[in-house]
Design a protein around this motif. Structure first.
Motif, short mmCIF file in Angstrom:
data_model
loop_
_atom_site.label_atom_id
_atom_site.label_comp_id
_atom_site.label_asym_id
_atom_site.label_seq_id
_atom_site.Cartn_x
_atom_site.Cartn_y
_atom_site.Cartn_z
N ILE A 103 -55.38 -43.11 43.18
CA ILE A 103 -56.65 -43.82 43.11
C ILE A 103 -56.66 -44.95 44.14
O ILE A 103 -55.75 -45.80 44.16
CB ILE A 103 -56.86 -44.38 41.69
N ALA A 104 -57.68 -44.94 45.00
CA ALA A 104 -57.77 -45.94 46.07
C ALA A 104 -58.40 -47.23 45.55
O ALA A 104 -59.49 -47.21 44.99
CB ALA A 104 -58.60 -45.38 47.21
N PHE B 294 -47.56 -48.04 42.25
CA PHE B 294 -48.47 -48.39 43.33
C PHE B 294 -47.80 -48.03 44.64
O PHE B 294 -46.58 -48.22 44.80
CB PHE B 294 -48.75 -49.90 43.32
N PHE B 295 -48.57 -47.51 45.58
CA PHE B 295 -48.10 -47.34 46.96
C PHE B 295 -48.95 -48.27 47.80
O PHE B 295 -50.12 -47.99 48.06
CB PHE B 295 -48.26 -45.88 47.42
N ILE B 296 -48.35 -49.40 48.19
CA ILE B 296 -49.09 -50.41 48.94
C ILE B 296 -48.47 -50.53 50.33
O ILE B 296 -47.25 -50.70 50.46
CB ILE B 296 -49.03 -51.78 48.22
N LEU C 267 -52.91 -46.32 43.64
CA LEU C 267 -52.19 -46.21 42.36
C LEU C 267 -51.99 -44.72 42.11
O LEU C 267 -52.97 -43.97 42.04
CB LEU C 267 -53.03 -46.84 41.24
N ALA C 268 -50.72 -44.30 42.01
CA ALA C 268 -50.42 -42.87 41.87
C ALA C 268 -49.98 -42.58 40.44
O ALA C 268 -48.83 -42.86 40.06
CB ALA C 268 -49.31 -42.48 42.85
#
Ligand SMILES: O=C(O)CCC(=O)C(=O)O
Length: 271
Positions: free
Chosen positions: A122-123, A90-92, A205-206
């Motif tokens: 995915i956003a 995740f990139f948060i 989510l990458a």
């Protein structure tokens, strides 16, 4: 979008977006499951632990997203039918914070034997210019550029990697996505993102997809999850889908696998 359009645009630009993969309501439901897990298990479900490496091994809804036909159909149009998910961080970026991602090329430090990799980002919340959406430089996937490690604590990348060349900011495409849309990007396209100046979290989510024929050449002993088709190669150790939410046996499996990948990602010698 037609499969042939996805492939053509990906090959030309190094990225494709926006691709609808679920309704906004479904994205909101996944976000709610993520946030419930963050609240219930703050020591495990945070950016430094389970959300950073292989959350699909311990959070069933992440494994589910990585197998959604709407996602994997688009990836299969580029990589073929037999797909592994090699990690899916995740990139948060929290609302109004300084975290950012410097210009970089993923594949230059992952230790794989080729370039057949597609990241589906995915956003799960709005990715806008204000919230620090991803930015890509079209066509840059044909270059290979040196990186330096900055270890900037605000940089979301493991070692704060950044390109050693100056990127023309005007050349960047802003990749705005609504919750439930995704972008696909090539592991060598130049990409980056600014801090989140909006009032909401920016959650992406990458998922790193590779075909089963790929090999890991640096670090060894890497694991990946078969999410579509079959694996006739066995180049990666198979991952086991989660049996529940943060189940002890799955956590032991996760610790071993995430630890091996961390060793590669933190190794400054990996080109
Ligand atoms: O989420 C971001 O802003 C950057 C993500 C990224 O660098 C990647 O998926 O490779």
């Amino acid at each position: 979008m037609l499969a042939s359009n996805i492939k053509d645009r990906f090959q030309r630009d190094g990225f494709v977006f926006p691709i609808d993969v679920m309704e906004s309501a479904a994205a909101a439901a996944y976000r709610a499951r993520l946030e419930a897990a963050e609240t219930a298990f703050p020591d495990l479900v945070n950016a430094k632990t389970c959300l950073r490496r292989y959350p699909n091994l311990v959070l069933p809804f992440v494994d589910e997203i990585s197998r959604l036909p709407a996602v994997t159909d688009a990836v299969a149009a580029i990589l073929g039918e037999d797909l592994l998910a090699l990690d899916c961080p995740f990139f948060i970026k929290e609302a109004g914070t300084d975290d950012f991602v410097s210009w970089h090329q993923d594949l230059t430090y992952w230790g794989l034997d080729g370039e057949e990799e597609v990241t589906a980002w995915i956003a799960l919340s709005p990715a806008t210019v204000a919230s620090g959406c991803m930015r890509f430089v079209a066509g840059s996937q044909t270059q290979t550029v040196d990186h330096r490690d900055t270890h900037d604590p605000r940089n979301l990348l493991t070692r704060g990697q950044e390109l050693t060349v100056t990127v023309s900011e005007d050349a960047a495409t802003e990749v705005e996505l609504r919750p439930g849309q995704m972008s696909l990007h090539h592991g060598k396209v130049f990409h980056a993102s600014h801090p989140n100046r909006s009032g909401d979290r920016r959650i992406g989510l990458a998922i790193r997809y590779i075909p089963t024929r790929m090999r890991q050449v640096a670090g060894g002993n890497m694991a990946a999850m078969l999410v579509r088709g079959r694996d006739d190669h066995g180049h990666f150790r198979p991952c086991r889908p989660p049996s529940g939410l943060l189940v002890d046996a799955d956590l032991a499996h996760w610790r071993e696998i995430a630890g091996a990948r961390n060793a590669v990602m933190l190794d400054e010698g990996v080109a």
